[in-house]
Motif scaffolding. Structure first.
Motif, PDB file in Angstrom:
ATOM      1  N   GLY A  20      -8.097  -6.571  -9.333  1.00 41.58           N
ATOM      2  CA  GLY A  20      -7.121  -7.766  -9.855  1.00 41.58           C
ATOM      3  C   GLY A  20      -6.699  -7.561 -10.409  1.00 41.58           C
ATOM      4  N   PRO A  66      -4.963 -13.866  -3.794  1.00 37.25           N
ATOM      5  CA  PRO A  66      -3.589 -13.992  -4.653  1.00 37.25           C
ATOM      6  C   PRO A  66      -3.220 -14.747  -5.031  1.00 37.25           C
ATOM      7  CG  PRO A  66      -4.383 -13.452  -1.941  1.00 37.25           C
ATOM      8  CD  PRO A  66      -5.452 -13.722  -2.959  1.00 37.25           C
ATOM      9  N   MET A  69      -3.901 -13.810  -8.943  1.00 42.35           N
ATOM     10  CA  MET A  69      -2.511 -12.827  -9.088  1.00 42.35           C
ATOM     11  C   MET A  69      -1.451 -13.343  -9.516  1.00 42.35           C
ATOM     12  SD  MET A  69      -4.977 -10.177  -8.189  1.00 42.35           S
ATOM     13  CE  MET A  69      -3.474  -8.186  -8.686  1.00 42.35           C
ATOM     14  N   PRO A 104       1.840  -5.862  -5.870  1.00 46.58           N
ATOM     15  CA  PRO A 104       0.625  -5.915  -6.042  1.00 46.58           C
ATOM     16  C   PRO A 104       0.238  -6.248  -4.023  1.00 46.58           C
ATOM     17  CG  PRO A 104       1.196  -7.443  -8.035  1.00 46.58           C
ATOM     18  CD  PRO A 104       1.929  -6.725  -7.269  1.00 46.58           C
ATOM     19  N   LEU A 106      -2.740  -6.330  -1.827  1.00 43.91           N
ATOM     20  CA  LEU A 106      -4.667  -6.539  -1.489  1.00 43.91           C
ATOM     21  C   LEU A 106      -4.956  -5.244   0.188  1.00 43.91           C
ATOM     22  CD1 LEU A 106      -7.239  -7.816  -2.434  1.00 43.91           C
ATOM     23  CD2 LEU A 106      -6.117  -9.866  -0.400  1.00 43.91           C
ATOM     24  N   HIS A 115     -10.293  -5.388  -2.169  1.00 38.48           N
ATOM     25  CA  HIS A 115      -9.302  -3.876  -2.990  1.00 38.48           C
ATOM     26  C   HIS A 115      -7.395  -4.203  -3.467  1.00 38.48           C
ATOM     27  CE1 HIS A 115      -9.999  -1.159  -5.598  1.00 38.48           C
ATOM     28  NE2 HIS A 115      -9.041  -0.130  -4.384  1.00 38.48           N
ATOM     29  N   TRP A 116      -7.722  -4.910  -4.663  1.00 40.64           N
ATOM     30  CA  TRP A 116      -6.332  -4.958  -5.151  1.00 40.64           C
ATOM     31  C   TRP A 116      -5.646  -3.377  -5.079  1.00 40.64           C
ATOM     32  CZ3 TRP A 116      -2.442  -8.465  -4.047  1.00 40.64           C
ATOM     33  CH2 TRP A 116      -2.998  -9.700  -4.003  1.00 40.64           C
TER      34      TRP A 116
END
Length: 171
Positions: A20, A66, A69, A104, A106, A115-116
């Motif tokens: 991330g 998320p 982020m 982005p 996920l 995993h990003w």
């Protein structure tokens, strides 16, 4: 961003939980916000800094949420614009193509997000160019593979087969 063909090396994540933050740093650079903080020449340090900043209440050992982020991008990558968190439905994934900025994404197993990755603005052939921080490279992915139930093909490219969430521009 159009000059990042598949195979381009952008930088690897430093450990198993900084996918991330790697995506955050690359997004900041590609959108013109520059490197976060005073670590312009050290990708590993930039990842660690972004990880601390994005995970104020969430344990770093569990990765980056998320919402962490989204908040980090708002605070530290203003040139990227605002994002909104969406479940990775067919409609949301269709919106990735029109985003015009890095998105982005996920991905994970059928049970857990893990995993990003970063979807770059698409190339002319309809495939997504995706920065995968585990390898540090840009890869080409046919987004139709998600809807076709092709988990092995997606896993080979992204490390995990199922999309979970996407950060779309809030325009």
């Amino acid at each position: 961003m159009d000059d990042l063909p598949p195979g381009t090396l952008l930088g690897r994540q430093v450990d198993g939980v900084t996918c991330g933050p790697s995506v955050l740093v690359v997004t900041a650079v590609l959108t013109g916000s520059g490197w976060p903080g005073a670590v312009a020449d050290r990708f590993a340090d930039a990842q660690r800094t972004a990880h601390r900043q994005a995970n104020r209440l969430w344990p770093r050992a569990l990765g980056t949420t998320p919402w962490g982020m989204r908040a980090w991008l708002h605070r530290h990558a203003p040139a990227a614009g605002r994002y909104r968190v969406r479940p990775a439905t067919a409609g949301a994934l269709a919106g990735v193509r029109a985003a015009g900025v890095p998105v982005p994404l996920l991905v994970g197993s059928g049970w857990l997000p893990r995993h990003w990755v970063l979807v770059l603005p698409p190339s002319g052939d309809g495939r997504w160019r995706v920065y995968e921080p585990g390898s540090g490279r840009v890869r080409a992915l046919d987004p139709e593979l998600f809807g076709q139930g092709a988990p092995a093909a997606v896993t080979r490219l992204l490390g995990w087969p199922r999309p979970w969430a996407v950060l779309l521009p809030a325009r």
